[in-house]
Design a protein around this motif. Structure first.
Motif, PDB file in Angstrom:
ATOM      1  N   GLY A 131       0.798  -1.220   0.000  1.00 39.12           N
ATOM      2  CA  GLY A 131       0.000   0.000   0.000  1.00 39.12           C
ATOM      3  C   GLY A 131       0.831   1.269   0.000  1.00 39.12           C
ATOM      4  N   TYR A 132       2.103   1.166  -0.366  1.00 42.79           N
ATOM      5  CA  TYR A 132       3.029   2.294  -0.396  1.00 42.79           C
ATOM      6  C   TYR A 132       3.157   2.957   0.983  1.00 42.79           C
ATOM      7  CZ  TYR A 132       2.141   1.561  -5.342  1.00 42.79           C
ATOM      8  OH  TYR A 132       1.985   0.987  -6.569  1.00 42.79           O
ATOM      9  N   LEU A 133       2.907   2.201   2.048  1.00 45.65           N
ATOM     10  CA  LEU A 133       2.978   2.720   3.414  1.00 45.65           C
ATOM     11  C   LEU A 133       4.320   2.343   4.046  1.00 45.65           C
ATOM     12  CD1 LEU A 133      -0.629   1.806   4.575  1.00 45.65           C
ATOM     13  CD2 LEU A 133       0.253   4.086   4.027  1.00 45.65           C
ATOM     14  N   PRO A 134       5.018   3.313   4.608  1.00 46.49           N
ATOM     15  CA  PRO A 134       6.346   3.037   5.175  1.00 46.49           C
ATOM     16  C   PRO A 134       6.345   1.916   6.204  1.00 46.49           C
ATOM     17  CG  PRO A 134       5.913   5.398   5.166  1.00 46.49           C
ATOM     18  CD  PRO A 134       4.652   4.729   4.728  1.00 46.49           C
ATOM     19  N   MET A 135       5.344   1.867   7.071  1.00 42.72           N
ATOM     20  CA  MET A 135       5.332   0.841   8.119  1.00 42.72           C
ATOM     21  C   MET A 135       5.084  -0.554   7.555  1.00 42.72           C
ATOM     22  SD  MET A 135       6.249   2.269  10.828  1.00 42.72           S
ATOM     23  CE  MET A 135       5.934   0.937  11.959  1.00 42.72           C
ATOM     24  N   ALA A 136       4.548  -0.653   6.371  1.00 40.39           N
ATOM     25  CA  ALA A 136       4.384  -1.952   5.726  1.00 40.39           C
ATOM     26  C   ALA A 136       5.605  -2.284   4.865  1.00 40.39           C
ATOM     27  CB  ALA A 136       3.117  -1.967   4.879  1.00 40.39           C
ATOM     28  N   LEU A 137       6.246  -1.264   4.322  1.00 40.27           N
ATOM     29  CA  LEU A 137       7.417  -1.473   3.474  1.00 40.27           C
ATOM     30  C   LEU A 137       8.648  -1.897   4.284  1.00 40.27           C
ATOM     31  CD1 LEU A 137       6.917   1.629   1.193  1.00 40.27           C
ATOM     32  CD2 LEU A 137       6.766  -0.747   0.450  1.00 40.27           C
ATOM     33  N   LEU A 138       8.806  -1.326   5.462  1.00 40.20           N
ATOM     34  CA  LEU A 138       9.993  -1.611   6.270  1.00 40.20           C
ATOM     35  C   LEU A 138      10.167  -3.106   6.556  1.00 40.20           C
ATOM     36  CD1 LEU A 138       9.824   1.434   8.693  1.00 40.20           C
ATOM     37  CD2 LEU A 138      11.600   0.984   6.993  1.00 40.20           C
ATOM     38  N   PRO A 139       9.126  -3.803   7.034  1.00 43.21           N
ATOM     39  CA  PRO A 139       9.330  -5.234   7.288  1.00 43.21           C
ATOM     40  C   PRO A 139       9.584  -6.045   6.013  1.00 43.21           C
ATOM     41  CG  PRO A 139       7.164  -4.520   8.100  1.00 43.21           C
ATOM     42  CD  PRO A 139       7.839  -3.344   7.511  1.00 43.21           C
ATOM     43  N   LEU A 140       9.007  -5.624   4.897  1.00 41.43           N
ATOM     44  CA  LEU A 140       9.257  -6.348   3.643  1.00 41.43           C
ATOM     45  C   LEU A 140      10.732  -6.284   3.270  1.00 41.43           C
ATOM     46  CD1 LEU A 140       6.257  -5.404   1.329  1.00 41.43           C
ATOM     47  CD2 LEU A 140       6.746  -7.598   2.389  1.00 41.43           C
ATOM     48  N   GLY A 141      11.292  -5.085   3.336  1.00 42.43           N
ATOM     49  CA  GLY A 141      12.714  -4.940   3.044  1.00 42.43           C
ATOM     50  C   GLY A 141      13.569  -5.727   4.020  1.00 42.43           C
ATOM     51  N   ALA A 142      13.177  -5.702   5.292  1.00 40.88           N
ATOM     52  CA  ALA A 142      13.943  -6.422   6.318  1.00 40.88           C
ATOM     53  C   ALA A 142      13.910  -7.929   6.091  1.00 40.88           C
ATOM     54  CB  ALA A 142      13.408  -6.076   7.701  1.00 40.88           C
ATOM     55  N   VAL A 143      12.771  -8.449   5.674  1.00 37.01           N
ATOM     56  CA  VAL A 143      12.658  -9.890   5.418  1.00 37.01           C
ATOM     57  C   VAL A 143      13.606 -10.297   4.296  1.00 37.01           C
ATOM     58  CG1 VAL A 143      11.111 -11.669   4.483  1.00 37.01           C
ATOM     59  CG2 VAL A 143      10.329 -10.189   6.328  1.00 37.01           C
ATOM     60  N   LEU A 144      13.632  -9.513   3.222  1.00 38.57           N
ATOM     61  CA  LEU A 144      14.543  -9.850   2.116  1.00 38.57           C
ATOM     62  C   LEU A 144      16.002  -9.717   2.531  1.00 38.57           C
ATOM     63  CD1 LEU A 144      12.960  -8.477  -1.168  1.00 38.57           C
ATOM     64  CD2 LEU A 144      13.296 -10.837  -0.481  1.00 38.57           C
ATOM     65  N   ARG A 145      16.287  -8.735   3.352  1.00 37.45           N
ATOM     66  CA  ARG A 145      17.670  -8.540   3.787  1.00 37.45           C
ATOM     67  C   ARG A 145      18.138  -9.687   4.684  1.00 37.45           C
ATOM     68  NH1 ARG A 145      20.417  -3.167   6.218  1.00 37.45           N
ATOM     69  NH2 ARG A 145      22.387  -4.125   6.793  1.00 37.45           N
ATOM     70  N   LYS A 146      17.276 -10.124   5.594  1.00 40.25           N
ATOM     71  CA  LYS A 146      17.670 -11.133   6.580  1.00 40.25           C
ATOM     72  C   LYS A 146      17.623 -12.554   6.045  1.00 40.25           C
ATOM     73  CE  LYS A 146      16.191  -8.542  10.615  1.00 40.25           C
ATOM     74  NZ  LYS A 146      15.234  -8.486  11.732  1.00 40.25           N
ATOM     75  N   ASN A 147      16.735 -12.825   5.101  1.00 42.56           N
ATOM     76  CA  ASN A 147      16.514 -14.197   4.656  1.00 42.56           C
ATOM     77  C   ASN A 147      16.996 -14.371   3.216  1.00 42.56           C
ATOM     78  OD1 ASN A 147      15.591 -16.739   4.035  1.00 42.56           O
ATOM     79  ND2 ASN A 147      13.554 -16.422   4.904  1.00 42.56           N
ATOM     80  N   GLU A 148      18.251 -14.731   3.077  1.00 42.70           N
ATOM     81  CA  GLU A 148      18.849 -14.888   1.745  1.00 42.70           C
ATOM     82  C   GLU A 148      18.188 -16.000   0.939  1.00 42.70           C
ATOM     83  OE1 GLU A 148      21.256 -13.149   0.081  1.00 42.70           O
ATOM     84  OE2 GLU A 148      21.249 -11.676   1.693  1.00 42.70           O
TER      85      GLU A 148
END
Length: 168
Positions: A131-148
């Protein structure tokens, strides 16, 4: 702040925790051996003691309503930040509406968290799903960063499935 505690409160879910459940989760950040079944009075005293004895930044995402948040606003030494889809009143609160980001800003935010190549061409789709919302985007980026092992297309599929999305 000495500690940062983030909790997803599942405001739109029927499984959204009560204020007492949230207090217990926060107390367990300081004392993992805290037992279940404490009376509300004991729970509140331990909660306030934990927060007033430490400088804590509480980030509570996706609060359901005031009943969930108001009892948590008991510390004079910590900072409580929360997001909610509902208009919520909290004595002494500063209210900021967070609007949707532009696609370009959403891309920049996601790329600041995880390398651009991790998105494999799916960054726009993930931004749209969040939804282009920062609080929803942050965990998405974190998941990709942490889980190779997780690919961006797998994350898209998970995020499209509401039940799986809540498990992130």
């Amino acid at each position: 702040y000495e500690r940062h505690i983030y909790l997803e409160l599942q405001g739109v879910s029927e499984k959204s925790p009560s204020a007492a459940d949230i207090m217990l989760q926060i107390i367990r950040e300081f004392d993992p051996a805290t037992p279940d079944g404490l009376t509300l009075d004991k729970l509140e005293k331990r909660y306030v003691s934990c927060l007033n004895g430490n400088r804590v930044l509480l980030l509570l995402d996706n609060a359901k309503d005031e009943k969930q948040i108001v009892p948590l606003n008991q510390s004079n030494n910590s900072c409580l930040l929360f997001t909610s889809r509902e208009s919520t009143f909290l004595m002494g609160a500063v209210i900021r509406r967070i609007e949707q980001m532009s696609l370009e800003d959403a891309r920049h935010l996601l790329f600041s968290i995880a390398d651009e190549d991790r998105f494999d061409g799916h960054v726009d789709e993930l931004a749209r799903l969040a939804g282009y919302l920062p609080m929803a985007l942050l965990p998405l980026g974190a998941v990709l960063r942490k889980n190779e092992a997780l690919s961006a297309i797998e994350l898209v599929r998970i995020y499209e499935d509401r039940q799986q999305r809540l498990s992130l």
